[in-house]
Design an enzyme around this catalytic site. Structure first.
Site: not given
Length: 568
Positions: A113, A315, A351, A537, A540
Protein backbone atom coordinates in the site's frame (compact mmCIF):
# COMPACT_ATOMS: atom_id res chain seq x y z
CA UNK A 1 19.07 -9.91 -20.39
CA UNK A 2 16.10 -12.07 -21.33
CA UNK A 3 13.20 -12.87 -19.06
CA UNK A 4 14.16 -16.53 -19.27
CA UNK A 5 17.16 -15.71 -17.05
CA UNK A 6 14.79 -15.14 -14.14
CA UNK A 7 12.48 -18.05 -14.86
CA UNK A 8 13.79 -21.19 -16.50
CA UNK A 9 10.70 -22.53 -18.20
CA UNK A 10 10.78 -26.34 -18.45
CA UNK A 11 9.32 -27.79 -21.60
CA UNK A 12 6.96 -30.73 -21.35
CA UNK A 13 6.36 -33.48 -23.89
CA UNK A 14 2.67 -33.35 -24.67
CA UNK A 15 0.42 -35.54 -26.84
CA UNK A 16 -0.93 -34.40 -30.18
CA UNK A 17 -4.26 -33.43 -28.58
CA UNK A 18 -2.40 -30.59 -26.91
CA UNK A 19 -2.02 -28.81 -30.25
CA UNK A 20 -5.49 -27.42 -31.02
CA UNK A 21 -6.50 -25.31 -33.97
CA UNK A 22 -8.49 -22.43 -32.59
CA UNK A 23 -11.07 -19.87 -33.64
CA UNK A 24 -12.15 -17.21 -31.18
CA UNK A 25 -13.95 -13.90 -30.91
CA UNK A 26 -12.80 -11.31 -28.40
CA UNK A 27 -15.33 -9.35 -26.24
CA UNK A 28 -15.52 -6.68 -28.92
CA UNK A 29 -16.70 -9.18 -31.52
CA UNK A 30 -13.46 -9.28 -33.50
CA UNK A 31 -12.88 -12.70 -35.02
CA UNK A 32 -9.47 -14.14 -34.29
CA UNK A 33 -8.00 -17.34 -35.66
CA UNK A 34 -4.71 -19.12 -35.16
CA UNK A 35 -2.66 -21.96 -36.49
CA UNK A 36 -2.15 -25.03 -34.30
CA UNK A 37 -0.11 -24.10 -31.23
CA UNK A 38 1.31 -25.92 -28.17
CA UNK A 39 -0.96 -25.95 -25.15
CA UNK A 40 0.12 -23.38 -22.57
CA UNK A 41 -2.33 -24.02 -19.74
CA UNK A 42 -2.24 -27.26 -17.75
CA UNK A 43 -4.13 -26.16 -14.64
CA UNK A 44 -6.95 -28.42 -13.46
CA UNK A 45 -9.42 -25.50 -13.35
CA UNK A 46 -9.20 -25.44 -17.16
CA UNK A 47 -8.58 -29.12 -17.95
CA UNK A 48 -10.43 -31.47 -15.61
CA UNK A 49 -8.49 -34.27 -13.95
CA UNK A 50 -11.52 -36.57 -14.21
CA UNK A 51 -10.65 -37.44 -17.82
CA UNK A 52 -6.87 -37.47 -17.34
CA UNK A 53 -5.55 -41.07 -17.08
CA UNK A 54 -2.54 -39.85 -15.09
CA UNK A 55 -4.87 -39.19 -12.16
CA UNK A 56 -6.48 -42.64 -12.08
CA UNK A 57 -6.14 -44.24 -8.65
CA UNK A 58 -4.97 -41.06 -6.90
CA UNK A 59 -6.60 -40.57 -3.49
CA UNK A 60 -8.67 -37.38 -3.79
CA UNK A 61 -10.24 -37.35 -0.33
CA UNK A 62 -9.81 -34.20 1.73
CA UNK A 63 -9.45 -33.74 5.45
CA UNK A 64 -12.39 -31.73 6.81
CA UNK A 65 -12.40 -29.29 9.71
CA UNK A 66 -15.18 -27.04 11.00
CA UNK A 67 -15.33 -23.57 12.51
CA UNK A 68 -18.02 -21.05 13.31
CA UNK A 69 -16.56 -18.44 10.97
CA UNK A 70 -13.89 -18.87 8.29
CA UNK A 71 -12.23 -15.77 6.88
CA UNK A 72 -10.38 -15.84 3.56
CA UNK A 73 -7.57 -13.28 3.58
CA UNK A 74 -5.40 -12.07 6.44
CA UNK A 75 -5.40 -8.41 5.43
CA UNK A 76 -6.85 -5.35 7.21
CA UNK A 77 -10.49 -6.35 6.56
CA UNK A 78 -10.16 -10.03 7.42
CA UNK A 79 -8.15 -9.47 10.59
CA UNK A 80 -10.46 -6.65 11.74
CA UNK A 81 -13.43 -8.97 11.31
CA UNK A 82 -11.69 -11.76 13.20
CA UNK A 83 -10.65 -9.43 16.02
CA UNK A 84 -14.13 -7.94 16.41
CA UNK A 85 -15.72 -11.42 16.47
CA UNK A 86 -13.44 -12.56 19.26
CA UNK A 87 -13.82 -9.28 21.15
CA UNK A 88 -17.59 -9.79 21.15
CA UNK A 89 -17.33 -13.48 21.99
CA UNK A 90 -15.02 -12.81 24.94
CA UNK A 91 -17.14 -9.92 26.16
CA UNK A 92 -20.31 -12.04 26.13
CA UNK A 93 -18.51 -15.22 27.29
CA UNK A 94 -19.40 -17.17 24.16
CA UNK A 95 -17.36 -19.94 22.53
CA UNK A 96 -16.62 -18.99 18.93
CA UNK A 97 -14.05 -20.59 16.64
CA UNK A 98 -12.70 -18.14 14.09
CA UNK A 99 -10.14 -19.25 11.47
CA UNK A 100 -8.26 -17.04 9.00
CA UNK A 101 -6.53 -18.55 5.96
CA UNK A 102 -3.90 -16.45 4.18
CA UNK A 103 -2.02 -17.38 1.01
CA UNK A 104 1.17 -15.51 1.99
CA UNK A 105 3.85 -17.36 3.94
CA UNK A 106 3.55 -14.81 6.74
CA UNK A 107 0.80 -12.41 7.77
CA UNK A 108 1.46 -9.15 5.94
CA UNK A 109 3.90 -10.60 3.39
CA UNK A 110 1.54 -9.90 0.45
CA UNK A 111 0.38 -6.52 1.76
CA UNK A 112 1.25 -3.54 -0.40
CA UNK A 113 0.00 0.00 0.00
CA UNK A 114 0.89 3.70 -0.16
CA UNK A 115 0.10 3.87 2.77
CA UNK A 116 -1.22 7.02 4.32
CA UNK A 117 -3.57 5.67 6.95
CA UNK A 118 -6.69 7.35 8.25
CA UNK A 119 -6.91 5.91 11.81
CA UNK A 120 -10.69 6.18 12.33
CA UNK A 121 -11.44 2.44 12.04
CA UNK A 122 -8.36 1.48 14.06
CA UNK A 123 -9.50 3.78 16.86
CA UNK A 124 -12.88 2.02 16.88
CA UNK A 125 -11.25 -1.42 16.92
CA UNK A 126 -8.61 -0.60 19.52
CA UNK A 127 -9.16 2.73 21.32
CA UNK A 128 -5.87 2.04 23.12
CA UNK A 129 -3.88 1.33 19.98
CA UNK A 130 -1.05 3.65 21.04
CA UNK A 131 -0.60 1.84 24.34
CA UNK A 132 -0.69 -1.49 22.48
CA UNK A 133 2.21 -0.36 20.28
CA UNK A 134 0.51 -0.14 16.88
CA UNK A 135 3.18 0.85 14.33
CA UNK A 136 1.79 4.31 13.55
CA UNK A 137 4.85 6.45 14.18
CA UNK A 138 4.86 9.15 11.50
CA UNK A 139 1.99 11.68 11.51
CA UNK A 140 1.46 13.65 8.30
CA UNK A 141 2.91 17.14 8.74
CA UNK A 142 2.36 18.64 5.29
CA UNK A 143 0.49 18.00 2.02
CA UNK A 144 1.67 18.99 -1.44
CA UNK A 145 -0.57 18.45 -4.43
CA UNK A 146 0.30 19.36 -8.01
CA UNK A 147 -0.33 18.70 -11.68
CA UNK A 148 2.80 17.67 -13.57
CA UNK A 149 3.22 18.74 -17.18
CA UNK A 150 6.08 17.35 -19.26
CA UNK A 151 8.62 19.63 -17.59
CA UNK A 152 6.78 21.76 -15.05
CA UNK A 153 4.80 21.47 -11.84
CA UNK A 154 1.54 23.36 -11.30
CA UNK A 155 0.75 23.59 -7.55
CA UNK A 156 -2.85 22.93 -6.54
CA UNK A 157 -3.99 24.40 -3.19
CA UNK A 158 -4.96 21.75 -0.63
CA UNK A 159 -7.95 23.36 1.02
CA UNK A 160 -9.31 22.08 4.35
CA UNK A 161 -12.16 19.65 3.77
CA UNK A 162 -10.93 18.31 0.44
CA UNK A 163 -10.62 14.52 0.44
CA UNK A 164 -6.91 14.72 -0.40
CA UNK A 165 -6.15 16.61 2.83
CA UNK A 166 -4.23 14.30 5.17
CA UNK A 167 -4.31 16.23 8.43
CA UNK A 168 -4.55 13.71 11.28
CA UNK A 169 -3.40 10.75 9.18
CA UNK A 170 -0.26 8.62 9.52
CA UNK A 171 2.36 7.46 7.05
CA UNK A 172 2.74 3.74 7.69
CA UNK A 173 4.16 0.55 6.27
CA UNK A 174 0.90 -1.32 5.96
CA UNK A 175 2.52 -4.75 6.06
CA UNK A 176 3.82 -3.94 9.54
CA UNK A 177 0.38 -2.80 10.67
CA UNK A 178 -1.19 -5.99 9.29
CA UNK A 179 1.41 -8.09 11.11
CA UNK A 180 0.55 -6.21 14.32
CA UNK A 181 -3.16 -6.84 13.76
CA UNK A 182 -2.32 -10.53 13.37
CA UNK A 183 -0.59 -10.50 16.74
CA UNK A 184 -3.62 -8.86 18.35
CA UNK A 185 -5.90 -11.43 16.72
CA UNK A 186 -3.89 -14.37 18.03
CA UNK A 187 -3.89 -12.93 21.55
CA UNK A 188 -7.70 -12.92 21.38
CA UNK A 189 -7.83 -16.54 20.27
CA UNK A 190 -8.16 -16.25 16.49
CA UNK A 191 -6.58 -19.15 14.58
CA UNK A 192 -4.31 -17.85 11.82
CA UNK A 193 -3.17 -20.13 8.98
CA UNK A 194 -0.62 -18.33 6.76
CA UNK A 195 0.68 -20.29 3.80
CA UNK A 196 -2.74 -21.78 3.02
CA UNK A 197 -4.35 -20.49 -0.15
CA UNK A 198 -8.14 -20.77 -0.44
CA UNK A 199 -8.60 -22.29 -3.88
CA UNK A 200 -12.25 -23.30 -4.05
CA UNK A 201 -15.63 -22.23 -2.70
CA UNK A 202 -17.64 -25.15 -1.30
CA UNK A 203 -21.43 -25.25 -1.39
CA UNK A 204 -24.12 -27.03 0.59
CA UNK A 205 -26.82 -28.99 -1.23
CA UNK A 206 -29.21 -26.06 -0.81
CA UNK A 207 -26.79 -23.76 -2.68
CA UNK A 208 -25.51 -21.85 0.34
CA UNK A 209 -21.77 -21.46 0.90
CA UNK A 210 -20.35 -24.29 2.99
CA UNK A 211 -16.79 -23.03 3.33
CA UNK A 212 -13.58 -23.24 1.33
CA UNK A 213 -10.98 -25.76 0.25
CA UNK A 214 -7.27 -24.98 0.27
CA UNK A 215 -5.29 -25.79 -2.83
CA UNK A 216 -3.72 -29.12 -3.66
CA UNK A 217 0.06 -29.30 -3.58
CA UNK A 218 2.48 -31.57 -5.38
CA UNK A 219 1.24 -31.12 -8.95
CA UNK A 220 3.82 -31.01 -11.74
CA UNK A 221 4.02 -28.30 -14.36
CA UNK A 222 2.37 -30.58 -16.93
CA UNK A 223 -0.63 -31.11 -14.61
CA UNK A 224 0.29 -34.62 -13.47
CA UNK A 225 0.51 -35.71 -9.81
CA UNK A 226 3.94 -35.89 -8.21
CA UNK A 227 4.89 -38.55 -5.70
CA UNK A 228 4.46 -35.92 -2.96
CA UNK A 229 0.93 -34.93 -4.05
CA UNK A 230 -1.34 -33.91 -1.18
CA UNK A 231 -4.98 -32.95 -1.39
CA UNK A 232 -6.01 -29.64 0.11
CA UNK A 233 -8.23 -29.53 3.18
CA UNK A 234 -11.81 -28.35 3.57
CA UNK A 235 -12.80 -25.74 6.13
CA UNK A 236 -16.54 -25.63 6.76
CA UNK A 237 -18.27 -22.79 8.59
CA UNK A 238 -21.65 -21.35 9.40
CA UNK A 239 -20.47 -18.13 7.70
CA UNK A 240 -17.49 -17.58 5.40
CA UNK A 241 -16.13 -14.06 4.90
CA UNK A 242 -14.21 -13.29 1.71
CA UNK A 243 -11.59 -10.59 2.21
CA UNK A 244 -9.19 -11.51 -0.57
CA UNK A 245 -8.33 -7.95 -1.53
CA UNK A 246 -8.75 -6.31 -4.91
CA UNK A 247 -10.18 -8.61 -7.62
CA UNK A 248 -10.30 -11.73 -5.50
CA UNK A 249 -10.45 -14.90 -7.56
CA UNK A 250 -13.06 -16.55 -5.31
CA UNK A 251 -15.12 -13.36 -5.23
CA UNK A 252 -15.27 -13.51 -9.03
CA UNK A 253 -16.93 -16.91 -8.76
CA UNK A 254 -19.37 -15.64 -6.14
CA UNK A 255 -20.36 -12.68 -8.31
CA UNK A 256 -21.56 -15.16 -10.93
CA UNK A 257 -22.98 -17.75 -8.58
CA UNK A 258 -25.21 -15.28 -6.71
CA UNK A 259 -25.48 -12.55 -9.38
CA UNK A 260 -23.96 -10.05 -6.96
CA UNK A 261 -23.08 -7.47 -9.59
CA UNK A 262 -26.64 -7.05 -10.80
CA UNK A 263 -27.62 -3.40 -10.51
CA UNK A 264 -24.12 -1.97 -10.10
CA UNK A 265 -21.56 -0.70 -12.58
CA UNK A 266 -18.43 -2.65 -13.52
CA UNK A 267 -15.54 -2.22 -11.14
CA UNK A 268 -12.70 -0.04 -12.44
CA UNK A 269 -9.09 -0.28 -11.33
CA UNK A 270 -5.69 1.33 -11.05
CA UNK A 271 -2.31 -0.29 -10.60
CA UNK A 272 -0.36 0.73 -7.55
CA UNK A 273 2.89 1.84 -9.09
CA UNK A 274 2.04 5.44 -9.86
CA UNK A 275 -1.73 5.30 -9.70
CA UNK A 276 -1.84 4.70 -13.47
CA UNK A 277 -5.51 3.97 -14.14
CA UNK A 278 -6.13 0.67 -15.90
CA UNK A 279 -8.75 2.31 -18.11
CA UNK A 280 -6.04 3.64 -20.45
CA UNK A 281 -6.60 3.15 -24.18
CA UNK A 282 -3.14 2.87 -25.78
CA UNK A 283 -1.99 -0.79 -25.84
CA UNK A 284 1.63 0.38 -26.10
CA UNK A 285 1.50 1.95 -22.64
CA UNK A 286 3.58 0.24 -19.96
CA UNK A 287 2.61 1.20 -16.38
CA UNK A 288 6.05 0.15 -15.11
CA UNK A 289 7.89 2.27 -17.65
CA UNK A 290 5.55 5.20 -17.06
CA UNK A 291 6.51 4.96 -13.40
CA UNK A 292 10.22 5.00 -14.27
CA UNK A 293 9.75 7.99 -16.57
CA UNK A 294 7.72 9.83 -13.92
CA UNK A 295 10.62 9.60 -11.49
CA UNK A 296 12.74 11.72 -13.85
CA UNK A 297 10.32 14.65 -13.78
CA UNK A 298 12.20 17.80 -12.67
CA UNK A 299 10.03 18.15 -9.57
CA UNK A 300 10.40 14.48 -8.57
CA UNK A 301 14.00 13.50 -9.31
CA UNK A 302 15.60 15.80 -6.67
CA UNK A 303 13.64 13.94 -3.99
CA UNK A 304 15.03 10.58 -5.14
CA UNK A 305 18.62 11.52 -5.99
CA UNK A 306 21.12 9.93 -3.66
CA UNK A 307 18.64 7.35 -2.42
CA UNK A 308 18.83 3.59 -2.78
CA UNK A 309 16.14 1.32 -4.15
CA UNK A 310 15.51 -1.35 -1.53
CA UNK A 311 12.19 -2.93 -2.52
CA UNK A 312 9.65 -3.17 -5.31
CA UNK A 313 6.04 -4.29 -5.62
CA UNK A 314 2.79 -3.72 -7.48
CA UNK A 315 -0.90 -4.20 -6.76
CA UNK A 316 -4.20 -3.42 -8.45
CA UNK A 317 -6.61 -1.05 -6.69
CA UNK A 318 -10.40 -0.78 -6.85
CA UNK A 319 -11.44 2.65 -8.13
CA UNK A 320 -15.10 2.14 -8.99
CA UNK A 321 -16.26 3.47 -5.63
CA UNK A 322 -19.92 3.93 -4.75
CA UNK A 323 -21.25 3.04 -8.21
CA UNK A 324 -19.41 -0.29 -8.36
CA UNK A 325 -20.13 -1.79 -4.93
CA UNK A 326 -21.87 -5.17 -5.51
CA UNK A 327 -24.34 -6.99 -3.29
CA UNK A 328 -22.36 -7.94 -0.21
CA UNK A 329 -24.20 -10.89 1.32
CA UNK A 330 -25.45 -14.28 0.18
CA UNK A 331 -26.45 -17.51 1.93
CA UNK A 332 -23.42 -18.68 3.86
CA UNK A 333 -21.12 -15.75 3.33
CA UNK A 334 -20.28 -12.12 2.67
CA UNK A 335 -17.71 -9.91 0.94
CA UNK A 336 -15.55 -7.51 2.96
CA UNK A 337 -12.76 -5.01 2.35
CA UNK A 338 -11.19 -4.37 -1.02
CA UNK A 339 -12.74 -7.50 -2.48
CA UNK A 340 -16.04 -5.68 -3.13
CA UNK A 341 -14.18 -2.34 -3.18
CA UNK A 342 -14.65 0.41 -0.59
CA UNK A 343 -11.70 2.57 -1.59
CA UNK A 344 -12.22 6.33 -1.37
CA UNK A 345 -10.61 7.22 -4.70
CA UNK A 346 -9.92 10.96 -4.18
CA UNK A 347 -8.34 10.16 -0.82
CA UNK A 348 -6.49 7.19 -2.37
CA UNK A 349 -7.36 5.37 0.85
CA UNK A 350 -9.21 2.15 1.47
CA UNK A 351 -7.64 0.62 4.58
CA UNK A 352 -9.93 2.44 7.00
CA UNK A 353 -13.06 1.51 5.06
CA UNK A 354 -11.86 -2.09 4.62
CA UNK A 355 -11.31 -2.45 8.36
CA UNK A 356 -14.69 -0.92 9.16
CA UNK A 357 -16.46 -3.25 6.71
CA UNK A 358 -14.90 -6.25 8.44
CA UNK A 359 -16.00 -4.94 11.83
CA UNK A 360 -19.56 -4.36 10.64
CA UNK A 361 -19.71 -7.86 9.16
CA UNK A 362 -18.41 -9.34 12.42
CA UNK A 363 -21.00 -7.51 14.51
CA UNK A 364 -23.87 -8.66 12.30
CA UNK A 365 -22.60 -12.24 12.21
CA UNK A 366 -22.10 -12.43 15.97
CA UNK A 367 -25.63 -11.20 16.56
CA UNK A 368 -26.93 -13.88 14.19
CA UNK A 369 -24.84 -16.72 15.62
CA UNK A 370 -25.89 -15.98 19.19
CA UNK A 371 -29.59 -15.51 18.43
CA UNK A 372 -31.30 -18.30 20.37
CA UNK A 373 -34.44 -17.91 18.26
CA UNK A 374 -32.60 -18.08 14.92
CA UNK A 375 -34.36 -19.97 12.16
CA UNK A 376 -32.24 -20.13 9.03
CA UNK A 377 -33.72 -21.04 5.65
CA UNK A 378 -30.35 -22.36 4.47
CA UNK A 379 -27.55 -24.41 6.01
CA UNK A 380 -25.11 -21.55 5.54
CA UNK A 381 -26.34 -18.47 7.41
CA UNK A 382 -27.43 -15.44 5.41
CA UNK A 383 -26.58 -12.18 7.17
CA UNK A 384 -28.21 -9.35 5.16
CA UNK A 385 -27.97 -7.14 8.27
CA UNK A 386 -24.29 -6.58 7.46
CA UNK A 387 -25.08 -4.82 4.18
CA UNK A 388 -27.94 -2.92 5.77
CA UNK A 389 -25.70 -1.69 8.57
CA UNK A 390 -22.90 -0.79 6.18
CA UNK A 391 -25.25 1.43 4.18
CA UNK A 392 -26.10 3.25 7.43
CA UNK A 393 -22.45 3.71 8.37
CA UNK A 394 -19.89 6.39 7.66
CA UNK A 395 -18.44 4.17 4.88
CA UNK A 396 -21.51 4.66 2.69
CA UNK A 397 -21.75 8.36 3.49
CA UNK A 398 -18.08 8.84 2.62
CA UNK A 399 -18.26 6.93 -0.66
CA UNK A 400 -21.49 8.64 -1.69
CA UNK A 401 -20.02 12.09 -1.13
CA UNK A 402 -17.08 11.47 -3.50
CA UNK A 403 -18.89 9.22 -6.01
CA UNK A 404 -18.73 11.67 -8.92
CA UNK A 405 -15.15 12.89 -8.60
CA UNK A 406 -13.35 10.16 -10.53
CA UNK A 407 -15.94 9.77 -13.33
CA UNK A 408 -15.96 13.56 -13.79
CA UNK A 409 -12.30 13.42 -14.86
CA UNK A 410 -13.18 10.78 -17.48
CA UNK A 411 -16.10 12.74 -18.90
CA UNK A 412 -16.23 15.50 -21.49
CA UNK A 413 -15.13 17.87 -18.69
CA UNK A 414 -11.55 16.60 -18.91
CA UNK A 415 -8.79 17.23 -16.35
CA UNK A 416 -9.41 20.85 -15.52
CA UNK A 417 -13.17 20.53 -15.78
CA UNK A 418 -12.99 17.60 -13.36
CA UNK A 419 -11.02 19.73 -10.92
CA UNK A 420 -13.58 22.51 -11.18
CA UNK A 421 -16.39 19.99 -10.66
CA UNK A 422 -14.65 18.67 -7.54
CA UNK A 423 -14.23 22.17 -6.17
CA UNK A 424 -17.87 23.11 -6.68
CA UNK A 425 -19.75 19.91 -5.97
CA UNK A 426 -17.56 18.38 -3.29
CA UNK A 427 -15.80 21.19 -1.46
CA UNK A 428 -18.90 23.40 -1.41
CA UNK A 429 -21.85 20.98 -1.65
CA UNK A 430 -20.17 17.82 -0.20
CA UNK A 431 -21.43 15.60 -2.99
CA UNK A 432 -25.11 16.41 -2.52
CA UNK A 433 -25.78 16.84 -6.23
CA UNK A 434 -28.89 14.84 -7.22
CA UNK A 435 -27.18 12.79 -9.93
CA UNK A 436 -24.58 10.03 -10.10
CA UNK A 437 -22.14 9.94 -12.99
CA UNK A 438 -21.26 6.67 -14.69
CA UNK A 439 -17.92 5.05 -15.43
CA UNK A 440 -16.74 4.21 -18.92
CA UNK A 441 -17.25 0.45 -18.63
CA UNK A 442 -14.88 -2.45 -18.12
CA UNK A 443 -11.19 -1.55 -18.11
CA UNK A 444 -10.56 -4.53 -20.39
CA UNK A 445 -12.78 -2.98 -23.07
CA UNK A 446 -10.94 0.34 -23.20
CA UNK A 447 -7.93 -0.63 -25.32
CA UNK A 448 -7.89 0.51 -28.93
CA UNK A 449 -6.40 -1.66 -31.68
CA UNK A 450 -2.68 -1.08 -32.02
CA UNK A 451 -3.04 0.27 -35.55
CA UNK A 452 -5.03 3.21 -34.14
CA UNK A 453 -2.32 4.11 -31.64
CA UNK A 454 1.22 5.42 -31.66
CA UNK A 455 3.97 3.27 -30.13
CA UNK A 456 5.54 4.83 -27.05
CA UNK A 457 9.31 5.17 -26.90
CA UNK A 458 10.48 5.01 -23.30
CA UNK A 459 13.93 6.22 -22.21
CA UNK A 460 16.42 3.66 -20.97
CA UNK A 461 16.69 3.43 -17.18
CA UNK A 462 19.75 5.09 -15.70
CA UNK A 463 20.19 2.60 -12.85
CA UNK A 464 20.14 5.41 -10.29
CA UNK A 465 16.59 6.75 -10.29
CA UNK A 466 14.95 4.55 -12.91
CA UNK A 467 15.51 0.83 -13.23
CA UNK A 468 14.87 -2.18 -15.45
CA UNK A 469 11.98 -4.54 -14.78
CA UNK A 470 13.91 -7.69 -13.92
CA UNK A 471 16.09 -6.16 -11.22
CA UNK A 472 12.96 -4.57 -9.77
CA UNK A 473 11.06 -7.87 -9.62
CA UNK A 474 14.07 -9.47 -7.91
CA UNK A 475 13.63 -6.98 -5.05
CA UNK A 476 10.04 -8.09 -4.46
CA UNK A 477 11.22 -11.38 -2.96
CA UNK A 478 8.84 -13.21 -5.28
CA UNK A 479 9.17 -16.96 -5.42
CA UNK A 480 6.97 -19.89 -6.44
CA UNK A 481 7.52 -23.63 -6.58
CA UNK A 482 8.80 -23.94 -10.14
CA UNK A 483 7.38 -27.36 -10.99
CA UNK A 484 3.66 -26.60 -10.73
CA UNK A 485 1.03 -25.63 -13.32
CA UNK A 486 1.05 -21.91 -14.09
CA UNK A 487 -1.55 -20.17 -11.95
CA UNK A 488 -2.02 -17.62 -14.75
CA UNK A 489 -4.48 -19.79 -16.65
CA UNK A 490 -5.81 -19.24 -20.16
CA UNK A 491 -9.35 -20.15 -21.10
CA UNK A 492 -8.18 -20.53 -24.70
CA UNK A 493 -4.48 -21.01 -25.47
CA UNK A 494 -4.87 -19.60 -28.98
CA UNK A 495 -6.17 -16.17 -27.99
CA UNK A 496 -2.88 -14.49 -26.92
CA UNK A 497 -1.37 -14.76 -30.40
CA UNK A 498 -4.51 -14.81 -32.57
CA UNK A 499 -6.27 -11.92 -30.81
CA UNK A 500 -4.10 -10.00 -28.40
CA UNK A 501 -0.90 -10.00 -30.41
CA UNK A 502 -2.62 -9.61 -33.77
CA UNK A 503 -4.99 -6.83 -32.72
CA UNK A 504 -3.36 -5.10 -29.74
CA UNK A 505 0.34 -5.96 -30.24
CA UNK A 506 0.36 -8.15 -27.15
CA UNK A 507 -0.46 -5.70 -24.36
CA UNK A 508 0.10 -8.36 -21.66
CA UNK A 509 3.84 -8.05 -22.21
CA UNK A 510 3.52 -4.39 -21.17
CA UNK A 511 0.71 -4.12 -18.62
CA UNK A 512 2.18 -6.83 -16.37
CA UNK A 513 4.52 -5.10 -13.86
CA UNK A 514 6.52 -8.29 -13.26
CA UNK A 515 7.48 -9.56 -16.71
CA UNK A 516 5.27 -12.63 -16.51
CA UNK A 517 4.19 -12.55 -20.16
CA UNK A 518 6.41 -12.42 -23.22
CA UNK A 519 5.95 -13.33 -26.86
CA UNK A 520 8.80 -15.38 -28.31
CA UNK A 521 9.35 -16.97 -31.73
CA UNK A 522 8.16 -20.53 -32.35
CA UNK A 523 10.95 -23.07 -32.67
CA UNK A 524 10.06 -23.40 -36.34
CA UNK A 525 10.81 -19.71 -36.81
CA UNK A 526 7.34 -19.13 -38.24
CA UNK A 527 5.14 -17.13 -35.95
CA UNK A 528 5.12 -16.34 -32.22
CA UNK A 529 3.93 -17.97 -29.03
CA UNK A 530 3.17 -16.69 -25.56
CA UNK A 531 5.48 -17.72 -22.75
CA UNK A 532 4.18 -17.37 -19.18
CA UNK A 533 6.90 -16.85 -16.57
CA UNK A 534 4.61 -17.63 -13.66
CA UNK A 535 7.39 -17.56 -11.07
CA UNK A 536 7.72 -13.78 -11.55
CA UNK A 537 4.09 -13.09 -10.57
CA UNK A 538 3.65 -10.55 -7.75
CA UNK A 539 -0.09 -11.32 -7.44
CA UNK A 540 -1.23 -7.87 -8.57
CA UNK A 541 -4.11 -9.31 -10.70
CA UNK A 542 -3.55 -6.69 -13.44
CA UNK A 543 -3.54 -9.32 -16.19
CA UNK A 544 -6.92 -10.70 -15.12
CA UNK A 545 -8.33 -7.17 -15.15
CA UNK A 546 -6.81 -5.58 -18.27
CA UNK A 547 -6.64 -8.49 -20.73
CA UNK A 548 -8.74 -7.20 -23.67
CA UNK A 549 -9.97 -10.72 -24.48
CA UNK A 550 -10.71 -11.56 -20.82
CA UNK A 551 -8.96 -14.84 -21.49
CA UNK A 552 -6.62 -14.80 -18.47
CA UNK A 553 -7.97 -16.20 -15.22
CA UNK A 554 -5.71 -15.72 -12.19
CA UNK A 555 -5.98 -18.51 -9.61
CA UNK A 556 -3.95 -19.17 -6.49
CA UNK A 557 -0.63 -20.99 -6.78
CA UNK A 558 0.60 -23.36 -4.09
CA UNK A 559 0.41 -21.81 -0.62
CA UNK A 560 3.26 -19.47 0.45
CA UNK A 561 4.08 -18.61 -3.17
CA UNK A 562 4.27 -15.02 -4.32
CA UNK A 563 6.03 -11.86 -3.16
CA UNK A 564 7.68 -11.52 0.24
CA UNK A 565 7.12 -7.87 1.04
CA UNK A 566 8.64 -6.59 4.26
CA UNK A 567 6.29 -3.87 5.37
CA UNK A 568 5.51 -2.50 1.90
Amino acid sequence: MALQSLVNQARVALPASFFPSLLHKDPNGRCCSSAPIPRITSHYTIYSRDKDPRWEGVDMQRFVDEADVVIVGGGPAGLSAAIRLKQLANRHEKELRVCVVEKASQIGAHTLSGACLEPSALEELFPDWKERGAPLNTPVMEDRFAILTEKYRIPVPMLPGLPMNNHGNYIVRLGHLVRWLGEQAEELGVELYPGYAAAEVLFNEDGSVKGIATNDVGIAKDGSPKDVFERGMELHAKVTLFGEGCHGHLAKQLYKQFNLREGCEPQTYAIGLKEVGLDYTNPYLSPFREFQRWKHHPSISPILEGGSRIAYGARALNEGGFQSVPKLTFPGGALIGCSPGFMNVPKIKGTHTAMKSGMLAAEAIFSKLTDENLQSETTGLHVPEYEQNLKKSWIWKELHAVRNIRPSFHSYLGLYGGMLYTGVFYWILRGKEPWTLKHCGLDSAQLKPAKQCTPIEYPKPDGKISFDLLSSVALSGTNHEHDQPAHLTLKDDGVPVACNLATYDGPEQRFCPAGVYEFIPLESGEGMRLQINAQNCVHCKTCDIKDPSQNINWVVPEGSGGPAYNGM
